[in-house]
Write an enzyme that holds these catalytic residues in place. Structure first.
Site, short mmCIF file in Angstrom:
data_model
loop_
_atom_site.label_atom_id
_atom_site.label_comp_id
_atom_site.label_asym_id
_atom_site.label_seq_id
_atom_site.Cartn_x
_atom_site.Cartn_y
_atom_site.Cartn_z
N ILE A 12 0.84 -1.20 0.00
CA ILE A 12 0.00 0.00 0.00
C ILE A 12 0.87 1.25 0.00
O ILE A 12 0.56 2.23 -0.68
CB ILE A 12 -0.95 -0.01 1.22
CG1 ILE A 12 -1.85 -1.24 1.19
CG2 ILE A 12 -1.81 1.26 1.24
CD1 ILE A 12 -2.68 -1.44 2.44
N ASN A 32 12.82 -0.33 6.26
CA ASN A 32 14.04 -1.14 6.42
C ASN A 32 14.10 -2.29 5.41
O ASN A 32 15.01 -3.13 5.47
CB ASN A 32 14.17 -1.67 7.85
CG ASN A 32 13.08 -2.67 8.22
OD1 ASN A 32 12.21 -2.99 7.41
ND2 ASN A 32 13.13 -3.16 9.45
N ASP A 56 15.18 1.64 10.51
CA ASP A 56 14.30 0.79 11.30
C ASP A 56 13.53 1.66 12.29
O ASP A 56 14.13 2.46 13.01
CB ASP A 56 15.13 -0.26 12.05
CG ASP A 56 14.29 -1.39 12.60
OD1 ASP A 56 13.17 -1.13 13.07
OD2 ASP A 56 14.77 -2.54 12.58
N LEU A 76 2.29 3.34 7.78
CA LEU A 76 1.79 2.09 7.21
C LEU A 76 2.65 0.89 7.57
O LEU A 76 2.25 -0.25 7.33
CB LEU A 76 1.72 2.21 5.68
CG LEU A 76 0.50 2.90 5.09
CD1 LEU A 76 0.47 4.39 5.42
CD2 LEU A 76 0.46 2.73 3.58
N ALA A 78 4.23 -2.21 9.29
CA ALA A 78 3.73 -3.20 10.26
C ALA A 78 4.19 -4.58 9.79
O ALA A 78 4.73 -4.74 8.69
CB ALA A 78 2.21 -3.16 10.34
N TYR A 145 -1.79 -9.75 15.64
CA TYR A 145 -1.76 -8.60 14.72
C TYR A 145 -2.92 -7.65 15.05
O TYR A 145 -2.74 -6.43 15.15
CB TYR A 145 -1.88 -9.12 13.29
CG TYR A 145 -1.99 -8.06 12.23
CD1 TYR A 145 -0.86 -7.41 11.73
CD2 TYR A 145 -3.24 -7.73 11.67
CE1 TYR A 145 -0.97 -6.46 10.73
CE2 TYR A 145 -3.35 -6.79 10.67
CZ TYR A 145 -2.21 -6.15 10.20
OH TYR A 145 -2.32 -5.21 9.21
N VAL A 184 -3.35 -13.33 -0.43
CA VAL A 184 -3.87 -14.59 -0.95
C VAL A 184 -3.53 -14.80 -2.42
O VAL A 184 -3.22 -15.94 -2.83
CB VAL A 184 -5.40 -14.67 -0.70
CG1 VAL A 184 -6.15 -13.58 -1.45
CG2 VAL A 184 -5.94 -16.05 -1.06
#
Length: 319
Positions: A12, A32, A56, A76, A78, A145, A184
């Site tokens: 994204i 990173n 980082d 964004l 994660a 998560y 997926v």
């Protein structure tokens, strides 16, 4: 405007960075490259308003130095591998919650007061109200998560209240489309490369979720950020009409690849893995009332994304 994007070399993020540059902003990406790829930013590298920092987010002091001089942050970055949280139970704590605290603290020290945050529908867990609106509660995520995303939302809210931040929280549906680094469609393509005669599907194939095309995801984020600026904190579901089952995703991908006579083998069970929410429907009335809604249905988004991802994989293999 001078904008910092964390995770900007990811799926994204790279799409968002391209759009921000096209709109004339100065953009710094902090990534990173643990999950992102610099080639996803290939069209941005020669732009004089673009800067890339290989750093980082867990290195707070470095982040403070990079943050200085910016006006807005889109956070964004994660862990993008949700099942990995069961094998390494602190990965979402580190790459989600602590990284988000560091972003907020670096903003506080640097005088940056605007943040857009990529949250997720997984914060709802398995709600009893479907479609699920933003004011549903209490929230009990079932993945680490999801727990991290909810903790991040709490930190952002607290920084807004204590330090005068303004924030836009986007609770994403499943996102699909160009520049995919996970998800997926890529999982299915990799499985088909190993065995072109049979495709394994986790669960029973009837799991169904709304899939929003990444171009419309970016549209919705920027619409909310640009037009809703009279509130300290705005939280909106970012999704689309309908939901697409795993079986249907597989068929759309097989069609895009031109494959026939491929058998589908299901592993069984109602969910793909522990922590997976098998049925998701989002109530996007709040964002629609603010003037924005997705043009593509979930099925249309997946069909378009399947063609895009297959083309990108094919180009990568031939290069």
């Amino acid at each position: 405007m001078r904008i910092l994007v964390t995770g900007g070399a990811g799926f994204i993020g790279s799409n968002l960075v391209e759009r921000l540059l096209n709109e004339g902003h100065q953009v710094t990406v902090v990534d990173n490259l643990s999950g992102g790829r610099i080639d996803l930013l290939q069209d941005c590298l020669s732009n004089g308003r673009f800067r890339f920092e290989n750093a980082d987010l867990l290195d707070l002091e470095t982040l403070v130095g990079i943050m200085d001089g910016h006006e807005t942050v889109f956070h964004l970055a994660a862990n993008s591998n949700i099942p990995e949280g069961r094998r390494k139970s602190d990965i979402d704590l580190q790459l989600g919650t602590i990284a988000t605290y560091n972003v907020l603290e670096a903003m506080r020290r640097s005088g940056v007061r605007e943040i857009g945050f990529s949250s997720s529908s997984v914060v709802y867990g398995e709600p009893t109200l479907v479609p699920t609106p933003e004011d549903y509660g209490p929230l009990f995520p079932i993945s680490l998560y999801g727990a991290s995303k909810l903790a991040c939302e709490g930190l952002i809210s607290a920084f807004c209240h204590n330090f005068g931040f303004q924030s836009w929280i986007f609770r994403f549906a499943n996102i699909c489309g160009r520049h995919s680094t996970h998800g997926v469609l890529l999982d299915f393509i990799r499985k088909l490369q190993d065995n072109p005669r049979e495709l394994e599907l986790l669960g029973n194939g009837r799991q169904a979720k709304p899939y929003l095309h990444v171009s419309e995801c970016v549209d919705g984020m920027l619409y909310l950020w640009q037009r809703v600026r009279d509130r300290e904190l705005v939280c909106c579901n970012l999704g689309c009409a309908g939901a697409t089952s795993t079986d249907r995703i597989a068929q759309y991908l097989l069609d895009a690849m031109g494959l026939n006579d491929v058998g589908l083998r299901h592993t069984g069970g109602e969910r793909g893995w522990p922590g997976d929410v098998p049925q998701v429907r989002l109530d996007c009335t709040r964002l629609r009332n603010l003037g924005w809604s997705a043009k593509c249905t979930s099925d249309e988004a997946v069909q378009l994304a399947a063609r895009e991802v297959v083309q990108e994989v094919t180009c990568k293999l031939s290069s």
